[in-house]
Design a protein around this motif. Structure first.
Motif, mmCIF file in Angstrom:
data_model
loop_
_atom_site.group_PDB
_atom_site.id
_atom_site.type_symbol
_atom_site.label_atom_id
_atom_site.label_comp_id
_atom_site.label_asym_id
_atom_site.label_seq_id
_atom_site.Cartn_x
_atom_site.Cartn_y
_atom_site.Cartn_z
ATOM 1 N N VAL A 115 46.548 39.477 39.652
ATOM 2 C CA VAL A 115 46.818 40.612 40.671
ATOM 3 C C VAL A 115 46.381 41.945 40.026
ATOM 4 C CG1 VAL A 115 48.499 41.963 42.066
ATOM 5 C CG2 VAL A 115 48.507 39.380 42.107
ATOM 6 N N ASP A 116 46.854 42.124 38.871
ATOM 7 C CA ASP A 116 46.654 43.244 38.176
ATOM 8 C C ASP A 116 45.038 43.454 38.078
ATOM 9 O OD1 ASP A 116 49.288 44.033 37.961
ATOM 10 O OD2 ASP A 116 49.144 43.239 35.658
ATOM 11 N N ARG A 117 44.311 42.815 37.721
ATOM 12 C CA ARG A 117 43.077 42.896 37.640
ATOM 13 C C ARG A 117 42.202 43.029 39.053
ATOM 14 N NH1 ARG A 117 40.775 40.777 32.432
ATOM 15 N NH2 ARG A 117 42.408 40.777 31.250
ATOM 16 N N LEU A 118 42.599 42.364 40.002
ATOM 17 C CA LEU A 118 42.037 42.616 41.308
ATOM 18 C C LEU A 118 42.662 43.993 41.921
ATOM 19 C CD1 LEU A 118 43.129 39.051 43.173
ATOM 20 C CD2 LEU A 118 40.801 40.287 42.354
ATOM 21 N N ALA A 119 43.693 44.524 41.621
ATOM 22 C CA ALA A 119 44.268 45.893 41.930
ATOM 23 C C ALA A 119 43.196 46.948 41.551
ATOM 24 C CB ALA A 119 45.596 45.930 41.970
ATOM 25 N N ALA A 120 43.094 46.806 40.144
ATOM 26 C CA ALA A 120 42.405 47.797 39.418
ATOM 27 C C ALA A 120 40.791 47.698 39.935
ATOM 28 C CB ALA A 120 42.392 47.381 38.069
ATOM 29 N N ALA A 121 40.245 46.532 40.004
ATOM 30 C CA ALA A 121 39.034 46.542 40.493
ATOM 31 C C ALA A 121 38.685 47.009 41.844
ATOM 32 C CB ALA A 121 38.529 44.862 40.272
ATOM 33 N N GLY A 122 39.742 46.707 42.833
ATOM 34 C CA GLY A 122 39.130 47.054 44.293
ATOM 35 C C GLY A 122 39.904 48.352 44.602
ATOM 36 N N GLY A 123 40.737 49.203 43.747
ATOM 37 C CA GLY A 123 41.252 50.353 43.864
ATOM 38 C C GLY A 123 42.409 50.287 44.921
ATOM 39 N N ARG A 124 43.043 49.038 45.095
ATOM 40 C CA ARG A 124 44.171 48.958 46.098
ATOM 41 C C ARG A 124 45.195 49.046 45.340
ATOM 42 N NH1 ARG A 124 42.190 43.193 48.519
ATOM 43 N NH2 ARG A 124 43.529 43.693 50.541
ATOM 44 N N GLU A 125 46.163 49.085 46.023
ATOM 45 C CA GLU A 125 47.573 49.021 45.790
ATOM 46 C C GLU A 125 47.927 47.565 45.242
ATOM 47 O OE1 GLU A 125 50.018 51.512 45.609
ATOM 48 O OE2 GLU A 125 48.545 53.142 46.318
ATOM 49 N N ARG A 126 48.838 47.519 44.363
ATOM 50 C CA ARG A 126 49.348 46.320 43.687
ATOM 51 C C ARG A 126 49.537 45.296 44.596
ATOM 52 N NH1 ARG A 126 52.186 42.858 41.129
ATOM 53 N NH2 ARG A 126 51.726 41.926 39.389
ATOM 54 N N TRP A 127 50.507 45.667 45.804
ATOM 55 C CA TRP A 127 51.005 44.839 46.616
ATOM 56 C C TRP A 127 49.949 44.165 47.639
ATOM 57 C CZ3 TRP A 127 50.596 45.856 51.878
ATOM 58 C CH2 TRP A 127 50.169 47.306 52.207
ATOM 59 N N GLU A 128 48.853 45.070 47.683
ATOM 60 C CA GLU A 128 47.804 44.544 48.595
ATOM 61 C C GLU A 128 47.075 43.394 48.074
ATOM 62 O OE1 GLU A 128 45.925 48.028 51.433
ATOM 63 O OE2 GLU A 128 46.362 48.748 49.257
ATOM 64 N N ALA A 129 46.931 43.690 46.617
ATOM 65 C CA ALA A 129 45.994 42.674 45.973
ATOM 66 C C ALA A 129 47.109 41.449 45.691
ATOM 67 C CB ALA A 129 45.668 43.197 44.426
ATOM 68 N N PHE A 130 48.320 41.603 45.578
ATOM 69 C CA PHE A 130 49.079 40.405 45.693
ATOM 70 C C PHE A 130 49.081 39.637 46.947
ATOM 71 C CE2 PHE A 130 53.353 38.772 47.026
ATOM 72 C CZ PHE A 130 53.290 37.589 46.115
ATOM 73 N N LEU A 131 49.145 40.393 48.134
ATOM 74 C CA LEU A 131 49.383 39.699 49.359
ATOM 75 C C LEU A 131 47.789 38.723 49.612
ATOM 76 C CD1 LEU A 131 51.017 42.232 51.718
ATOM 77 C CD2 LEU A 131 52.049 39.877 50.718
ATOM 78 N N ALA A 132 46.755 39.452 49.244
ATOM 79 C CA ALA A 132 45.442 38.793 49.493
ATOM 80 C C ALA A 132 45.553 37.695 48.416
ATOM 81 C CB ALA A 132 44.316 39.908 48.856
ATOM 82 N N LEU A 133 45.864 37.690 47.209
ATOM 83 C CA LEU A 133 45.860 36.579 46.196
ATOM 84 C C LEU A 133 46.728 35.546 46.961
ATOM 85 C CD1 LEU A 133 44.482 35.148 43.979
ATOM 86 C CD2 LEU A 133 46.496 36.364 42.490
ATOM 87 N N ASP A 134 48.108 35.826 47.150
ATOM 88 C CA ASP A 134 49.025 34.947 47.784
ATOM 89 C C ASP A 134 48.535 34.141 48.978
ATOM 90 O OD1 ASP A 134 51.834 33.726 47.663
ATOM 91 O OD2 ASP A 134 51.596 35.026 49.583
ATOM 92 N N ASP A 135 47.774 34.669 49.831
ATOM 93 C CA ASP A 135 47.154 34.118 51.162
ATOM 94 C C ASP A 135 46.132 33.163 50.629
ATOM 95 O OD1 ASP A 135 48.568 35.598 52.900
ATOM 96 O OD2 ASP A 135 46.911 37.004 53.364
ATOM 97 N N LEU A 136 45.154 33.426 49.586
ATOM 98 C CA LEU A 136 44.227 32.598 49.092
ATOM 99 C C LEU A 136 44.964 31.606 48.488
ATOM 100 C CD1 LEU A 136 41.141 31.945 48.342
ATOM 101 C CD2 LEU A 136 41.781 32.995 46.014
ATOM 102 N N LEU A 137 45.806 31.646 47.657
ATOM 103 C CA LEU A 137 46.405 30.330 46.943
ATOM 104 C C LEU A 137 47.204 29.522 47.737
ATOM 105 C CD1 LEU A 137 47.481 32.274 43.564
ATOM 106 C CD2 LEU A 137 45.350 30.842 44.026
ATOM 107 N N THR A 138 47.901 30.116 48.835
ATOM 108 C CA THR A 138 48.570 29.568 49.933
ATOM 109 C C THR A 138 47.525 28.561 50.533
ATOM 110 O OG1 THR A 138 50.516 31.185 50.226
ATOM 111 C CG2 THR A 138 50.102 29.604 51.940
ATOM 112 N N ARG A 139 46.288 29.065 51.143
ATOM 113 C CA ARG A 139 45.267 28.180 51.708
ATOM 114 C C ARG A 139 44.822 26.974 50.928
ATOM 115 N NH1 ARG A 139 43.662 33.300 53.472
ATOM 116 N NH2 ARG A 139 41.887 33.019 51.735
ATOM 117 N N ILE A 140 44.796 27.392 49.574
ATOM 118 C CA ILE A 140 44.207 26.445 48.601
ATOM 119 C C ILE A 140 45.212 25.463 48.390
ATOM 120 C CG2 ILE A 140 43.633 25.921 46.141
ATOM 121 C CD1 ILE A 140 42.157 28.694 46.169
ATOM 122 N N GLY A 141 46.618 25.811 48.501
ATOM 123 C CA GLY A 141 47.717 24.790 48.116
ATOM 124 C C GLY A 141 47.852 23.822 49.234
ATOM 125 N N GLU A 142 47.457 24.244 50.527
ATOM 126 C CA GLU A 142 47.780 23.563 51.712
ATOM 127 C C GLU A 142 46.889 22.463 51.708
ATOM 128 O OE1 GLU A 142 46.828 26.297 54.716
ATOM 129 O OE2 GLU A 142 48.832 26.984 54.772
#
Length: 184
Positions: free
Chosen positions: A140-167
């Motif tokens: 998340v830290d790497r994604l937030a820094a790379a995309g210039g996003r807030e950390r919580w936005e990067a967290f939500l995006a990664l969480d959505d991806l990992l939830t889909r993968i987990g299903e």
């Protein structure tokens, strides 16, 4: 309909696993982690993270290759396969930048850990729907820094991806379990 076909591995990895007489369960595991690494890599690239995609995919496809030397670790915990896999890959002419994933895929908290190592480690957890907060936080830290996003936005995006993968983890786990631990 459930398929029993494994996703493809890179041709050079498949040839090496064949030459090593890798157990079918190991080949299945590597193919499934490689598949998930592709999903994670695609997501991270779309999020603006700079990394070596081919290295991530190679690392995911070979991270547990040391279990050809320590097959007991296919069905029991252990870490002897990590240095053994690294040495095995080096002995087969694989450059250090790719062979290192076999040694580092279970450790991500040390200094100098690359984004590629984080993504291989994440794929090795996510394929079976295992969530590891400290590992995910580093990504998340790497994604937030790379995309210039807030950390919580990067967290939500990664969480959505990992939830889909987990299903889809039950399918992947069943597919791996359908392959024997031993060759022959």
């Amino acid at each position: 309909m459930t398929t029993t076909a494994l996703p493809p591995l890179p041709a050079d990895v498949a040839a090496l696993l064949h030459a090593l007489d890798a157990p079918p369960r190991l080949v299945a595991h590597l193919a499934l982690v490689h598949e998930v690494a592709g999903e994670i890599a695609g997501f991270c690239a779309r999020e603006g993270l700079a990394f070596d995609r081919e290295a991530v995919l190679y690392g995911a496809a070979t991270h547990d290759i040391g279990k050809t030397v320590h097959p007991e670790e296919l069905s029991a915990p252990g870490s002897l396969h990590e240095p053994a896999g690294h040495a095995l890959l080096l002995a087969h002419g694989v450059p250090e930048r790719l062979a290192g994933f076999a040694r580092s895929h279970a450790s991500w908290g040390g200094p100098g850990v690359t984004v590629e190592s984080l993504l291989v480690s994440l794929a090795d957890k996510a394929w079976k729907n295992k969530r590891v907060q400290d590992l995910e936080d580093l990504v998340v830290d790497r994604l937030a820094a790379a995309g210039g996003r807030e950390r919580w936005e990067a967290f939500l995006a990664l969480d959505d991806l990992l939830t889909r993968i987990g299903e889809d983890a039950p399918r992947r786990l069943a597919l791996q379990a359908a392959h024997p631990v031993r060759t022959g």
